[in-house]
Structure formats: C-alpha cells, structure tokens
Design an enzyme around this catalytic site. Sequence first.
Site, PDB file in Angstrom:
ATOM      1  N   CYS A 399       0.837  -1.184   0.000  1.00 48.92           N
ATOM      2  CA  CYS A 399       0.000   0.000   0.000  1.00 48.92           C
ATOM      3  C   CYS A 399       0.874   1.238   0.000  1.00 48.92           C
ATOM      4  O   CYS A 399       2.095   1.157   0.125  1.00 48.92           O
ATOM      5  CB  CYS A 399      -0.942   0.015   1.187  1.00 48.92           C
ATOM      6  N   HIS A 594      -6.867   7.530   7.473  1.00 44.82           N
ATOM      7  CA  HIS A 594      -5.618   7.576   8.229  1.00 44.82           C
ATOM      8  C   HIS A 594      -4.676   8.540   7.537  1.00 44.82           C
ATOM      9  O   HIS A 594      -4.899   8.933   6.397  1.00 44.82           O
ATOM     10  CB  HIS A 594      -4.988   6.185   8.318  1.00 44.82           C
TER      11      HIS A 594
END
Length: 675
Positions: A399, A594
């Site tokens: 990611c 986030h």
Amino acid sequence: MAETKEKKGGVRVAVQKFGTFLSSMIMPNIGAFIAWGILTALFIPAGFFPNERIGTLVSPMVTYLLPILIAYTGGKLVHGVRGGVVGAIVTMGVIMGTSSPVFIGEDGHSSPMFLGAMICGPLSAWLFKKLESLWQGKIRPGFEMLVDNFSLGIFGFAGAIASMYWLTPVMNFIMEWAGRAVEFLINHNLLWLTSVLIEPAKVFFLNNAINHGVLTPLATDQAAQTGKSVLYLLEANPGPGLGILLAFMLFGTGTARATAPGAALIHFFGGIHEIYFPYVLMRPQLLLAAIGGGMTGVAINTVMDVGLRSPAAPGSIIAIYGTVASDSYLGVTIAVFASTAVSFAIAAPILKFTKGTDDLNKATADMEAMKGKKSSVAGALTKRDAGDIPEIHKVVFACDAGMGSSAMGASVLRNKIKEAGFGDAVTVTNSAINNLKDDYDLVVVHQDLASRAEAPTPSAVHVTVDNFMASPRYDEVVDLIRSQQTGESAESGEASDAQHSANAADSVDSVAGAEAQPAQSSVGVKEAPDAESKILTADNIVLDGSAKDRDDAIDQAGAMLVAAGAVEPAYVAAMHEREKSVSTYMGNGLAIPHGTNEAKDTIKSSSITFIRLDEPVDWGGKPAKFIVGIAGADGTHLKTLSKIAKIFGKKETVEQLEKATTKEEILNIFGKVTS
C-alpha cells in the site's frame, strides 16, 4: 551444497548488488541528463541554435544539479527523505572543492562530481542513520521536530566541510587517473579493448558497476568539455546483441529460433539488452560474437570521432539517435550496423557447426540465477501459462503508506489461506510500496497503485483490486494456491465466499502499511497484555454519529484521535491528504481514514476510533456507514486491525455492529474475534 554454491557466487553477487545500487542512483535521474544534453546540443556556442542566455543553464546543471540529484537519490535509498537531504548537503562540499577557483585556481579544470555524489550521498545518509539511532525513541514528546531539524542541519553542515577538505583530494586523484587512462586508450586507438570486459559483463549482469560507476561520470565530464562522448556508446550499442539474434533467426533451432525475431525487436527498438542474454548462455561461445561486435563498434566510433551528448537509456537505437551529437549521426549508424554484421558473422558459424541444445527455458533460468532474481523481460521469450506461474509461498499486501490497512488485508487473506489448509506453506505479510523488494511470489495492491508496485517487484505475480472487502480476486489467489498444492481447484460456491472476505484484506492493506513499517506483518507483533484495550476504548466509540459528507466524517474521526491524545492536530490534515491519493473505503460499508506516511511523526501513540453513522455518507461513490480512524505508532494497533478485517469480512458480524445499542457491545464483538 547450497552453502558452497553461495560462496562461489559471493563475489559475483556482491558486484551485481553494488552495480544495481549504483544504477538505482543514476537511472531515476536519466531524464535530467537528457535535458542537460538537449540544452547542450541546442544552445551552447557550437550548438544548433546558439543562445547566450539559455546557454548559461548548461554549466550549473552539470556542476551542481546533476550531482546533487544523484546524491539525493543515493541518500534516499539508504535513509529515506532525510538521508536524501543530508546526502545533497554533504555533496555540496565535494562539488565546491573540485569546482571552486579557491581550490583549483582560475585556470583549473573542474570535473562534474558524479563519483563524489555516488560516495557522499549514500555514505553520509548511512552515517546519519546510525547517529539518529542513538537517540531514537528517547526524545521527549514535543521536542521531536526540534531534534530532527537541528540534528540534520548540524550533521549536514559538518559533513559538507569534511567532504570539502577530506574527499576532494581523493576525488581529484581518481578523476585524474581515470581520465588519463581513457585518454591513453583513445589516443592510441585502443578503446575497443574495453569490449573484452564490457560485453561479457553485460551477460553476467556485472555491467552496472562499470557503466554507472565509471563510464557515465567520465563520459559526462568529457561531454561537458567537448559536447559529446564516445564513452556513452561503449555499453549502449545494440549492434552486438542484434547480430546474435539475427544468427538465431537463420541458424538456431526450436524455441530459440522461433522467439528470436520478437527478441530482436525488443532489443533493438526497446533497448532491453537483457533479452538476448539467455541466447548467449545457451552457447557460451557466442560471447566471442558479442565481443567482436562490440570491438568493431567502438573502433569505428573512435576513428570517426563520434559520441552522444548524454546517456542513452535504455540502449535503444531510438534513444541513441535522440542523444547523438549533431556531427555523429553517420558514424554512429555505421558503427551500429558494422557491429551487427561482425557479431552475426561470428555467431552464424558457431550456431551452424557446433553442437548444442537450444533450450531457451533452461538458459532463461540460468540467466535469472545469475541475475539473482527472475526476469520480467525474459518472460517474453517463453509463453507463460498457469503452469509456469511460480509456486506461491510469499504473498505481500502493498500500500501507499504501510500503516494499518495492509495489516488488515493481510490478516483476512492469511485466514482464508489457513482455512483452506495451506497456512504452513504460504506466508502473508504487508509492506509500504517504497519498502518492497523483489523477493515475493505474489503482490496484492490497489489498482491505482499497480504501476508503483510493479517496478520494484518485476518477478512477482501481481493482483490488483478496486474493492478491498468484496473483490473476487482473493478467491482466485486461494484457488491458485490450492491448485499448486493439491492439483485441485475450489468449487464455485466456496470461491464466492472466499473472494468476498479476501478482498477486504486487500483494501485494508493500504492503510496498515504507513504506520507499521517496522512490522511488515501483523504476525509476530509483541504487545503488552493491555495494549489492545488501550487502542480501542469506549471513549473512542460513537454509535449515533452523523456527517454531512466524507470530509466531515474524516474531521470527526481525526478530532477523536486528537482528543484521545494519540496524534497532533496536523495529523487530521494528513488524513485528508491521504484520501486524495487512494480511497480508504474498504467495502461492506467500512472506511478507514488515516494519515500519510510523512505524517507519522505527528503520531504520539496507537489509537483507533469507531464511528457508526445513522445515515451512510458518500465515500468516493460508495456508501460508508462505519468510519474507523487509525493512528499507528509502533505496531500495537495491528491486532485490533486484524480483528476489524475479520469482522467486516463477514456479513453476520457487520449486522451485529449495526444492531449494537451500547459501546460495550461493540467492544464485546471485537473481544470475541480472535486475531
């Protein structure tokens, strides 16, 4: 036996790794070299369109910009952005020491400090990294930024002065010695002898150390003085490889002969020289053809005084013509085709009159063994079907940041693989894309990040998804592993269910990586007995939330993290920034906003917030009802993220979350799920 084999290849592997590291500093900056080459060709007094003002760009670019870019890239490879900044600062010392009239005199000749940059960049970053490790984790909260900035500044200033006085004499000696050696070879028409070293080195993947460590710096120095350099052509000439492939087209056998035409196109026009290496390895005598062709090309280039303005990368005939000096088109053309003819003339009788088995698959495997990894280019030589896919043992979720979603995604897929009975045979981890290395069998990544994940892992099988909670690709992964392990495939009914929860793993993967960089996987993370209870508490749960839109929901989740004392207010802005790059919507109504990887310094402790909205908000075209804000400082949040992945991978537990009336019920649902 394995130990003996490793020792035998130790020196070769070490040189390969060293060459690869040098290449990693040069290759990302080739575009800057080309830009400088174009400016040189067009606007210097001897260029096509002389222009005094624009021409003033040429000297500062080669003296300052290019070395600093190389130093920054090398430092970043060692210690991230901070290493890159330190490397650039320290390199200024050796640049000024080798170019300033104060050191070399008004009439002295300065050389572009590429070698100095290649040394200063990674070395200073490594030293700074070691220095920072002394106080890592010992700084009082609130003083981190102060220490970070001043430590970098003080180290950089001291390093710049040190490199100016200590490294400058060494670099001047090296450049003078190397320059005289090349000048001797050119003046005595002996430069063609370098092909005896360069052509075999290419086939055995040892050329990067020579090309990027020696030839490119010397060539750029020469080009800065004369506007061109023949040294750029020593390794880039596609003629030797083309001659060998043409010989296989006429005199080869089996698969080698059938694939040679396609390989020739890729090699000559695509500039991927690697594709002809297996053909040489099938008949090692063909090294003579490569050397003969290389010698011919270099000899003609030298005699006709031709050269390129900047590096030709990749070594395509198109790239060569794009960087060739204005007076060198004819000479370069003659050299390329003459080297092709000589290489063909030597290779043809070798193929026709010597015995050998043209086993391309074996030769490709041998080449990959020497290279130390699988070759994405060589895959074009042999058709890859399901049976050719490497056996899956190492899976990674990649990611953008590497914080929390990757851990969740890895957890879901890991559990699916365990349920299928292959948990002992396959490991599933997570990683930030920037930390990927080419040692995985399968990489799972969001489709928006696919190109970034493919570059560092060309040998792996890549699986892309657009929905982390409900993508059918996860079941395909499980089914592939099942077929490899047992020869059987999953029934369609099982596949559907597996896909649903396995996909959840993928999307969650994006989030987990950014903060949990030290822990590449949620497996093995050591937590204090009460660590998890501090991550998600009743104070961090909202059951009757409402939000106007996605940004409002992110603000609320971020504000709860700030109120919990887990992050600084700046982290909330980073949550919005993260959302702009890749959506944090996971599927099944879940979004996990986030911060970015750059914002990890604003995290004080791991924490998770849970908001259940009465009415879903639009999250990039998807309805999000559950908003889970994430801040992960040291890996202590990974166990909870793993549970979130399991919970939202099953419809029944999602329904329980929807029906819960108290915060204790939410905590109880999490408590019942084992990690």
